[in-house]
Scaffold this motif. Structure first.
Motif, PDB file in Angstrom:
ATOM      1  N   ASP A   1      10.393   9.407  -8.468  1.00 54.01           N
ATOM      2  CA  ASP A   1       9.260   9.402  -7.543  1.00 54.01           C
ATOM      3  C   ASP A   1       9.710   8.906  -6.171  1.00 54.01           C
TER       4      ASP A   1
ATOM      5  N   LYS B   1       0.677   5.160 -10.449  1.00 52.03           N
ATOM      6  CA  LYS B   1       1.065   6.550 -10.183  1.00 52.03           C
ATOM      7  C   LYS B   1       2.578   6.722 -10.159  1.00 52.03           C
ATOM      8  N   THR B   2       3.301   5.654  -9.865  1.00 52.79           N
ATOM      9  CA  THR B   2       4.750   5.774  -9.704  1.00 52.79           C
ATOM     10  C   THR B   2       5.537   5.059 -10.796  1.00 52.79           C
TER      11      THR B   2
ATOM     12  N   GLN C   1      -3.589   0.958  -8.622  1.00 51.21           N
ATOM     13  CA  GLN C   1      -3.684   2.414  -8.731  1.00 51.21           C
ATOM     14  C   GLN C   1      -2.426   3.066  -8.181  1.00 51.21           C
ATOM     15  N   ARG C   2      -1.988   2.580  -7.047  1.00 48.60           N
ATOM     16  CA  ARG C   2      -0.771   3.099  -6.419  1.00 48.60           C
ATOM     17  C   ARG C   2       0.436   2.873  -7.322  1.00 48.60           C
TER      18      ARG C   2
ATOM     19  N   TYR D   1       2.781   7.525  -0.845  1.00 45.18           N
ATOM     20  CA  TYR D   1       1.377   7.527  -1.215  1.00 45.18           C
ATOM     21  C   TYR D   1       0.555   7.123  -0.003  1.00 45.18           C
TER      22      TYR D   1
END
Length: 106
Positions: A61, A54-55, A50-51, A65
């Motif tokens: 970015d 996101k990037t 998931q982390r 997080y």
């Protein structure tokens, strides 16, 4: 008896709750440690993916997080492993049960 079972409630149009009986059984110390490691590893991988998602693909970015849940899982797993390893005997039975409850929020 060691069991991994799936328990489903009958679906109805008004039912907004489901549950999955993931683990329910008595295990040896070694089996218990393996089960805990495997379950926590899956959850850690979920959070890490998931982390990453996101990037990924965003060169601008800052890669900042929240890692608190990952750290929390690692710490809790270490505490539980220490607890189990500290048991004086390998002959004891360890009961593990885990049910996932899913509720639709409106």
């Amino acid at each position: 008896m060691n069991t991994f079972t799936v328990e489903k409630k009958k679906k109805t149009s008004k039912n907004t709750n489901q549950q999955l009986k993931l683990i329910d059984g008595t295990f040896t110390k070694r089996e218990a440690i393996n089960i805990i490691n495997n379950v926590v590893d899956v959850k850690l991988n979920f959070h890490k993916l998931q982390r990453l998602s996101k990037t990924e693909g965003n060169i601008n970015d800052a890669c900042e997080y929240d890692n608190s849940r990952i750290a929390e899982l690692i710490d809790e797993r270490a505490d539980l492993k220490s607890f189990l390893k500290a048991l004086k005997t390998n002959d004891c039975n360890i009961k593990i049960s885990s049910t996932i409850h899913v509720t639709i929020e409106e």
